[in-house]
Design an enzyme around this catalytic site. Structure first.
Site, mmCIF file in Angstrom:
data_model
loop_
_atom_site.group_PDB
_atom_site.id
_atom_site.type_symbol
_atom_site.label_atom_id
_atom_site.label_comp_id
_atom_site.label_asym_id
_atom_site.label_seq_id
_atom_site.Cartn_x
_atom_site.Cartn_y
_atom_site.Cartn_z
ATOM 1 N N ASP A 276 41.422 27.770 44.282
ATOM 2 C CA ASP A 276 42.129 27.411 43.056
ATOM 3 C C ASP A 276 41.784 25.975 42.641
ATOM 4 O O ASP A 276 41.378 25.720 41.503
ATOM 5 C CB ASP A 276 43.639 27.572 43.286
ATOM 6 C CG ASP A 276 44.476 27.473 42.020
ATOM 7 O OD1 ASP A 276 43.914 27.528 40.914
ATOM 8 O OD2 ASP A 276 45.706 27.360 42.148
ATOM 9 N N SER B 26 44.074 35.832 48.839
ATOM 10 C CA SER B 26 45.187 35.759 49.801
ATOM 11 C C SER B 26 44.787 35.551 51.260
ATOM 12 O O SER B 26 45.649 35.524 52.126
ATOM 13 C CB SER B 26 46.102 37.000 49.714
ATOM 14 O OG SER B 26 46.908 36.936 48.565
ATOM 15 N N TYR C 37 47.469 31.860 52.318
ATOM 16 C CA TYR C 37 48.457 32.940 52.197
ATOM 17 C C TYR C 37 48.414 33.887 53.403
ATOM 18 O O TYR C 37 49.196 34.808 53.505
ATOM 19 C CB TYR C 37 48.272 33.709 50.893
ATOM 20 C CG TYR C 37 48.759 32.970 49.651
ATOM 21 C CD1 TYR C 37 49.193 31.641 49.703
ATOM 22 C CD2 TYR C 37 48.791 33.602 48.421
ATOM 23 C CE1 TYR C 37 49.640 30.981 48.564
ATOM 24 C CE2 TYR C 37 49.245 32.940 47.280
ATOM 25 C CZ TYR C 37 49.665 31.631 47.358
ATOM 26 O OH TYR C 37 50.109 30.978 46.227
ATOM 27 N N GLY D 194 43.318 32.886 52.627
ATOM 28 C CA GLY D 194 43.340 31.487 53.065
ATOM 29 C C GLY D 194 44.745 31.096 53.492
ATOM 30 O O GLY D 194 45.303 31.676 54.412
ATOM 31 N N GLY E 135 42.407 25.090 48.107
ATOM 32 C CA GLY E 135 41.422 26.159 48.290
ATOM 33 C C GLY E 135 40.583 26.448 47.063
ATOM 34 O O GLY E 135 40.194 25.542 46.324
ATOM 35 N N ASP F 85 29.737 29.533 47.071
ATOM 36 C CA ASP F 85 30.743 28.858 46.264
ATOM 37 C C ASP F 85 30.911 29.615 44.945
ATOM 38 O O ASP F 85 29.990 29.667 44.135
ATOM 39 C CB ASP F 85 30.249 27.426 46.022
ATOM 40 C CG ASP F 85 31.169 26.603 45.146
ATOM 41 O OD1 ASP F 85 32.130 27.156 44.562
ATOM 42 O OD2 ASP F 85 30.916 25.386 45.034
ATOM 43 N N ILE F 86 32.082 30.187 44.716
ATOM 44 C CA ILE F 86 32.323 30.995 43.520
ATOM 45 C C ILE F 86 32.181 30.181 42.228
ATOM 46 O O ILE F 86 31.847 30.732 41.197
ATOM 47 C CB ILE F 86 33.700 31.695 43.585
ATOM 48 C CG1 ILE F 86 33.760 32.848 42.580
ATOM 49 C CG2 ILE F 86 34.851 30.700 43.414
ATOM 50 C CD1 ILE F 86 34.872 33.835 42.813
#
Length: 173
Positions: free
Chosen positions: A34, A121, A125, A123, A32, A10-11
């Site tokens: 974000d 990008s 995207y 996910g 996601g 997890d970032i």
């Protein structure tokens, strides 16, 4: 030359000077990674995003902006907008390269020594994960070869598939 580290997880829990958010052009949070970053970091991140939007009207695809890290372990969040993958014939590769490169340049300008990237990008995207990983690794390696501010880049993979792809690419050094 800086180092590259690979972790799965997890970032929002990564201890780094900055973490990168795969944002959307509105900068107002989303799904996601974000949404996870905005939730974990608290309202300070959204407040900074609103100021940026008031000043410049969001963030274009391939560009990057920086905000506080709020309640995150990271001091900063660098928000970048990756491309939505369509056919691969609309400059998607170049835009993804720009998203990574502009994030790294912004990090260096803000004296960031450690930076963590999600898989931008890949996910909703729908950028092909193998192509996205190759672009990310090459862009970071090229940048680290010519920069002395950023000392460590951490690729944070949420899923097994991305983790395996990055493992393979980084083993080829």
């Amino acid at each position: 030359m800086g180092t590259i580290e690979l972790v799965q997880g997890d970032i929002t829990k990564i201890k780094a000077d900055a973490i990168v958010n795969a944002a959307n052009t509105s900068l107002m949070g989303g799904g996601g990674v974000d949404g996870a970053i905005h939730r974990a970091g608290g309202p300070e991140i959204l407040e900074d995003c609103r100021k940026i939007v008031a000043r410049q009207g969001g963030c274009k695809t391939g560009q990057a902006v920086i905000t506080t890290g709020g309640k995150l372990p990271a001091k900063y969040v660098i928000h970048t907008v990756g491309p939505v993958y369509n056919s691969g014939k609309r400059g998607e590769d170049e835009l993804l390269h720009s998203a990574y490169l502009n994030s790294l340049k912004l990090a260096a300008e803000n004296d960031v020594h450690t930076i963590a990237f999600p898989n931008i990008s890949t996910g909703i995207y729908h950028f092909p994960k193998d192509k996205a990983a190759a672009i990310a690794v090459k862009t970071v390696q090229d940048f680290l070869a010519h920069n002395d501010v950023v000392e460590k880049v951490i690729f944070v993979c949420f899923d097994d598939e991305n983790f395996s792809l990055y493992q393979e690419l980084l083993a080829q050094k």
